[in-house]
Design a protein around this motif. Structure first.
Motif, PDB file in Angstrom:
ATOM      1  N   TYR A 120      42.877  22.963  72.957  1.00  0.00           N
ATOM      2  CA  TYR A 120      42.375  22.688  71.610  1.00  0.00           C
ATOM      3  C   TYR A 120      43.440  22.065  70.713  1.00  0.00           C
ATOM      4  O   TYR A 120      43.265  22.002  69.507  1.00  0.00           O
ATOM      5  CB  TYR A 120      41.857  23.978  70.966  1.00  0.00           C
ATOM      6  N   LEU A 165      33.742  18.074  72.497  1.00  0.00           N
ATOM      7  CA  LEU A 165      33.462  19.451  72.933  1.00  0.00           C
ATOM      8  C   LEU A 165      33.530  19.527  74.452  1.00  0.00           C
ATOM      9  O   LEU A 165      34.095  20.463  75.024  1.00  0.00           O
ATOM     10  CB  LEU A 165      32.060  19.882  72.496  1.00  0.00           C
ATOM     11  N   PHE A 166      32.945  18.520  75.095  1.00  0.00           N
ATOM     12  CA  PHE A 166      32.913  18.525  76.552  1.00  0.00           C
ATOM     13  C   PHE A 166      34.318  18.433  77.132  1.00  0.00           C
ATOM     14  O   PHE A 166      34.716  19.233  77.967  1.00  0.00           O
ATOM     15  CB  PHE A 166      32.041  17.368  77.052  1.00  0.00           C
ATOM     16  N   LEU A 204      31.493  13.845  68.802  1.00  0.00           N
ATOM     17  CA  LEU A 204      31.711  15.297  68.724  1.00  0.00           C
ATOM     18  C   LEU A 204      31.324  15.948  70.052  1.00  0.00           C
ATOM     19  O   LEU A 204      32.050  16.799  70.576  1.00  0.00           O
ATOM     20  CB  LEU A 204      30.891  15.895  67.586  1.00  0.00           C
ATOM     21  N   GLY A 205      30.174  15.528  70.613  1.00  0.00           N
ATOM     22  CA  GLY A 205      29.728  16.079  71.892  1.00  0.00           C
ATOM     23  C   GLY A 205      30.746  15.810  72.986  1.00  0.00           C
ATOM     24  O   GLY A 205      31.086  16.696  73.774  1.00  0.00           O
ATOM     25  N   VAL A 206      31.259  14.577  73.013  1.00  0.00           N
ATOM     26  CA  VAL A 206      32.242  14.222  74.034  1.00  0.00           C
ATOM     27  C   VAL A 206      33.495  15.067  73.871  1.00  0.00           C
ATOM     28  O   VAL A 206      34.073  15.549  74.856  1.00  0.00           O
ATOM     29  CB  VAL A 206      32.580  12.716  73.943  1.00  0.00           C
ATOM     30  N   ASN A 265      36.599  21.604  76.471  1.00  0.00           N
ATOM     31  CA  ASN A 265      36.267  22.809  77.209  1.00  0.00           C
ATOM     32  C   ASN A 265      36.340  22.600  78.703  1.00  0.00           C
ATOM     33  O   ASN A 265      36.541  23.539  79.462  1.00  0.00           O
ATOM     34  CB  ASN A 265      34.926  23.344  76.735  1.00  0.00           C
ATOM     35  N   LEU A 266      36.225  21.328  79.117  1.00  0.00           N
ATOM     36  CA  LEU A 266      36.508  21.018  80.518  1.00  0.00           C
ATOM     37  C   LEU A 266      37.989  21.289  80.790  1.00  0.00           C
ATOM     38  O   LEU A 266      38.360  21.835  81.836  1.00  0.00           O
ATOM     39  CB  LEU A 266      36.170  19.557  80.806  1.00  0.00           C
ATOM     40  N   TRP A 272      42.671  19.394  67.794  1.00  0.00           N
ATOM     41  CA  TRP A 272      42.141  19.655  66.449  1.00  0.00           C
ATOM     42  C   TRP A 272      43.233  19.702  65.408  1.00  0.00           C
ATOM     43  O   TRP A 272      42.995  19.448  64.233  1.00  0.00           O
ATOM     44  CB  TRP A 272      41.342  20.956  66.428  1.00  0.00           C
ATOM     45  N   PHE A 276      35.269  11.226  66.514  1.00  0.00           N
ATOM     46  CA  PHE A 276      35.646  12.632  66.462  1.00  0.00           C
ATOM     47  C   PHE A 276      36.389  13.062  67.712  1.00  0.00           C
ATOM     48  O   PHE A 276      37.046  14.098  67.718  1.00  0.00           O
ATOM     49  CB  PHE A 276      34.395  13.491  66.286  1.00  0.00           C
ATOM     50  N   VAL A 322      39.771  23.504  79.250  1.00  0.00           N
ATOM     51  CA  VAL A 322      39.922  24.961  79.340  1.00  0.00           C
ATOM     52  C   VAL A 322      39.555  25.414  80.742  1.00  0.00           C
ATOM     53  O   VAL A 322      40.238  26.243  81.354  1.00  0.00           O
ATOM     54  CB  VAL A 322      38.999  25.674  78.315  1.00  0.00           C
ATOM     55  N   PHE A 323      38.474  24.848  81.247  1.00  0.00           N
ATOM     56  CA  PHE A 323      37.953  25.245  82.549  1.00  0.00           C
ATOM     57  C   PHE A 323      38.935  24.865  83.663  1.00  0.00           C
ATOM     58  O   PHE A 323      39.209  25.656  84.563  1.00  0.00           O
ATOM     59  CB  PHE A 323      36.607  24.558  82.754  1.00  0.00           C
TER      60      PHE A 323
END
Lengths: 334, 290
Positions: free
Chosen positions: B218, B106-107, B102-104, B110-111, B221, B39, B113-114
């Motif tokens: 993003y 998301l991390f 999926l967790g990776v 958003n990293l 996606w 993912f 984004v940060f």
């Protein structure tokens, strides 16, 4: 034909009197909470709301073993159906919630029918749910009659309990609290029925349970129906509480993640897992949202980190950890 | 709707489809070898785009030279991802690997984004203005080059997989891991290399489109779901299937864009996706048994 064996409490450890009394005390304490610490009401509402929807996911994903990556499709459908009925026809959202639930079940059964008939499972099922959620997202974006990309603003008509509109947060607190308790009770009851056992059998070994005469297609359809209905009802409450919905905040992928992470992190396939996961994740997301307002995604970054840690080190979720520690303590005591 | 408009759309679809092919070949390689549905592929594409963007913005290299930086960087990221996160749970139930990736993702997203803010960034390059004309049809140089680079890497990957010892080992490991292990193939190393190559394909695919596509956290996606469609269409784990599937989906998207409003154009590929999953989950080129 002999009567099917009635499931009894011996299928799982029964509750002693002490457990019932402490549960009762917790409930009483939760009812007093709005007067003791009123500041936390918003967080508590969100905790209960996502616990309800997480429980919905849990029935299908945790118990019946079909991981869905697109539960936002039911959430969004629930939010849109009741809101459209309210805005266009003036129907009370209480009534609309039943329609939402029914619409969710119908959609769930449709998706279930097309996927489980062909034995779709594992990552394929997860992806097909994702595809359905994306299709609904695209339609909601484009279709002007349902608000398009701007979404729907639900008019606030003052304090009217019959229209599920309240000026204060307390009523929503009690609504979500009782729906959450209801969902816990439903799943607790379900766990003890034959169908509940069929869920587990199908999850553990699809082919073996089929060979033993379990109608796995029917089992998966029932799980899908319950799951979709519960998640849709949560969508209605969400729409009435926030009074605004748009395609991204309802059908978006982020919502599917929000819904499924709670049971997975709390402990999939357990009654309390979704609630526990919600108690951990919801305050976390609210706090990071306040702390890093300009970076809307920081809470998702922390979610990702927690998800990776849980999958690698705690495959049974937080509840598995609690259980292990509890048993160890029990052994040490006696 | 004139004829040249139709040809123009189909051509653009085909050019983008080549890039889908490359990205999907990476995804299908990872699935074929490790049975892991990755993912995080979209995040790897995103990282590839950012690496290309920053190389151009900070190091002032040519956008197409940046591909030479993207490949090794993404290879290392992919290989470490495999070594430290996937490998410890390689024998866990398959949904756990799905959730881990999926967790990776998301991390990582958003990293991004940060670190780099959610703003859209556009690479400034002199190539972007150059167009060729054949009759009424416009061919943009950057799209053509993206297609050519994707095709080149896809061809190299195919040759490596079919003509070299490494490729033979990868194919052996994907078909029969235990047998390959008994023949003295270092499976762990093969897993590491395959994941690295898969990630590099995603990254290079991303880097190739950066000259004409905005970069934002993003962005992955947009592509990862298309990649899944392509991979399922071509048959999970089938490299050639992914290649052909990418071109087909590129064309299908362009046909969708002709008739449907902008944000609805992917509905055709989603419909293909659902139909394929339902009626022929082994893909276009798969045998009928699962």
């Amino acid at each position: 034909m002999p009567r099917p064996m009635q499931p009894t409490t011996h299928l799982r450890p029964g509750f002693g009197r002490k457990a019932w009394i402490s549960l009762g005390l917790v409930l009483v304490a939760l009812h007093l909470l709005p007067w003791v610490i009123p500041n936390v009401l918003h967080v508590m509402i969100m905790i209960f709301l996502f616990a309800i929807m997480g429980q919905g996911w849990n029935v299908l994903g945790g118990y019946a073993g079909q991981f869905s990556f697109g539960h936002s499709v039911f959430f969004g459908l629930g939010a849109y159906v009741s809101s459209l009925l309210f805005v266009n026809l003036g129907w009370s959202p209480w009534f609309g919630m039943l329609f939402s639930c029914a619409a969710g079940i119908v959609l769930g059964l449709f998706i279930g029918f097309v996927s489980f008939r062909y034995g779709l499972k594992g990552p394929f099922f997860a992806l097909i749910m994702l595809a359905f959620a994306e299709i609904f997202h695209m339609i909601a974006m484009e279709w002007k009659a349902v608000g398009g990309a701007l979404g729907i603003l639900i008019p606030l008509e003052g304090n009217s309990p019959a229209l599920m509109q309240f000026m204060d947060k307390e009523p929503f607190y009690f609504i979500t609290l009782w729906m959450m308790v209801g969902s816990l009770y439903l799943v607790w009851k379900m766990e003890g029925t034959r169908m509940g056992l069929y869920f587990l059998a199908t999850r553990e070994d699809h082919d073996a349970s089929e060979a033993l005469g379990v109608d796995t297609f029917k089992v998966q359809m029932v799980a899908m129906g319950i799951s979709a209905g519960m998640t849709s009802m949560g969508g209605t409450i969400y729409a009435q509480y926030l009074l605004y919905i748009d395609p991204d905040s309802t059908f978006g992928l982020a919502n599917s993640v929000e819904i499924m992470l709670r049971p997975i992190i709390g402990g999939p396939g357990t009654i309390l897992g979704p609630l526990l996961g919600s108690v951990v994740l919801t305050p976390l997301s609210e706090i990071t949202r306040l702390a890093f307002q300009s970076y809307s995604g920081v809470h998702l970054m922390i979610y990702g980190l927690i998800l990776v840690v849980v999958i690698m080190f705690l495959p049974d979720g937080i509840i598995g950890l609690v259980r292990n520690v509890f048993y160890k303590m029990l052994k040490r005591v006696g | 709707m004139t004829m040249s408009f139709v040809f123009q759309s189909l051509l653009n679809g085909l050019l983008v489809g080549g890039v889908y092919s490359l990205m999907a070949m990476g995804l299908t390689l990872i699935f074929g070898v490790m049975k892991v549905v990755n993912f995080a592929h979209g995040s790897l594409i995103m990282l590839g785009m950012y690496v290309a963007y920053w190389s151009v913005a900070l190091l002032h290299v040519d956008p197409y030279v940046s591909i030479l930086i993207v490949f090794p960087v993404l290879f290392i990221i992919g290989a470490s991802f495999q070594k430290f996160l996937i490998n410890p749970i390689i024998n866990a139930p398959e949904h756990n690997q799905l959730l881990l990736t999926l967790g990776v993702s998301l991390f990582m997203e958003n990293l991004a984004v940060f670190l780099w803010s959610p703003d859209y960034r556009v690479m400034k390059t002199s190539y972007a203005e150059i167009n060729f004309y054949i009759g009424d049809i416009t061919i943009s140089l950057v799209r053509l080059l993206a297609f050519c680079f994707a095709m080149l890497l896809a061809a190299i990957l195919y040759v490596v997989l079919t003509r070299t010892d490494l490729g033979k080992a990868i194919r052996a490991a994907s078909e029969e891991p235990r047998g390959a292990l008994l023949m003295g193939i270092n499976i762990r190393r093969i897993y590491l290399i395959s994941f690295g190559i898969g990630a590099a394909c995603a990254g290079v695919g991303g880097a190739a489109i950066t000259p004409f596509f905005p970069v934002y956290p993003y962005v992955g996606w947009l592509f990862v779901i298309t990649c899944f469609v392509v991979v399922v269409l071509g048959g999970m784990g089938n490299i050639l299937g992914a290649f052909v599937g990418g071109l087909i989906i590129g064309l299908a998207d362009s046909v969708g864009a002709m008739f449907l409003p902008g944000s609805m154009k992917s509905i055709i590929s989603f419909t293909i996706f659902i139909l394929i999953l339902l009626f022929k989950p082994t893909g276009l080129f798969g045998k009928n048994h699962a």
